[in-house]
Design a protein around this motif. Structure first.
Motif: not given
Length: 263
Positions: A176-188, A247-255
């Protein structure tokens, strides 16, 4: 779509500014009680005051302390024994040629960017598993995949975060616990804004200077501009909601499409 976080508690490390601040604000807007973390009481108090002006009904508590050492993490956990949502956001970056990066700098970057998340996840995730619900998010970077030649030590730490995030997700699978990473790109963020001002002068049009920076340094960007901290925070906040339970174990891009990859 269930995005209500009423009754949930969150800790966002490094949340007195930048992406961390934006994430704290979004989680509070969704109803979570948010622990705002920074190295000094003054910065934390100032951030909470600003957050309360933007989210009048928001619940914020101070979580003062550095997460760059085991002692600092232990003190923070002692003052905040349990959370439902952990955002491992605290991090440092600095452009430096590879051959000029000394051992102590490699270690400093690893301690701040990697070990902080390891220690906090080790402290808080077991409680989430016991309660049958929780969210852990690592704020990584597209630099973890596309290693920047101007700061290899930073890229190395972001690659490590991706590995840790996936490994922890595997560890708590089915809980019931999710773990993810988020990958920002260049951010202001504030730091990037100061950098852009130094490039374009005191009266610089930050949007235009940012677009010029992207064109020269990240030409594969599809949005052709810097992302905003709010745009990154929207993705992070969604991952923390019940709506993202699959959604878990994912690397989600905001790049902004910087990474030229279909996966």
């Amino acid at each position: 779509m269930n995005i209500d976080l009423t009754g949930k508690s969150a800790l966002v490390t490094g949340s007195t500014g930048g992406i961390g601040y934006a994430v704290a604000r979004e989680l509070a807007r969704l109803g979570a009680s948010v622990a705002v973390n920074g190295r000094t009481g003054e910065r934390v108090e100032a951030a909470i005051a600003q957050l309360k002006s933007e989210v009048p009904d928001g619940q914020f508590i101070p979580a003062v302390g550095s997460v760059s050492s085991a002692e600092g993490v232990d003190a923070l956990v002692a003052s905040l024994p349990a959370v439902d949502i952990l955002i491992n956001n605290a991090g440092i970056f600095e452009p430096r040629p590879f051959f000029e990066i000394e051992d102590r700098e490699w270690q400093r970057f690893f301690d701040v960017n990697v070990m902080s998340g390891i220690r906090l996840s080790r402290a808080y995730t077991p409680g989430m598993v016991e309660r049958g619900w929780g969210r852990v998010v690592f704020i990584a970077s597209e630099s973890g995949i596309n290693i920047p030649v101007e700061m290899v030590h930073y890229g190395m730490t972001k690659t490590a975060q991706l590995a840790i995030s996936r490994g922890l997700a595997e560890t708590v699978g089915g809980s019931g616990v999710t773990v993810n990473s988020v990958l920002p790109g260049p951010t202001l963020t504030e730091g990037v804004a100061e950098f852009l001002k130094s490039m374009g002068g005191a009266g610089a049009d930050l949007d235009q200077v940012g677009r010029e920076f992207i064109a020269e340094n990240r030409p594969t960007s599809l949005i052709k501009r810097l992302a905003s901290a709010e745009e990154v925070a929207s993705m992070v906040a969604y991952l923390c909601t019940p709506a993202a339970s699959a959604t878990t174990g994912a690397a989600l891009r905001v790049d902004g499409g910087v990474l030229r990859s279909i996966a």
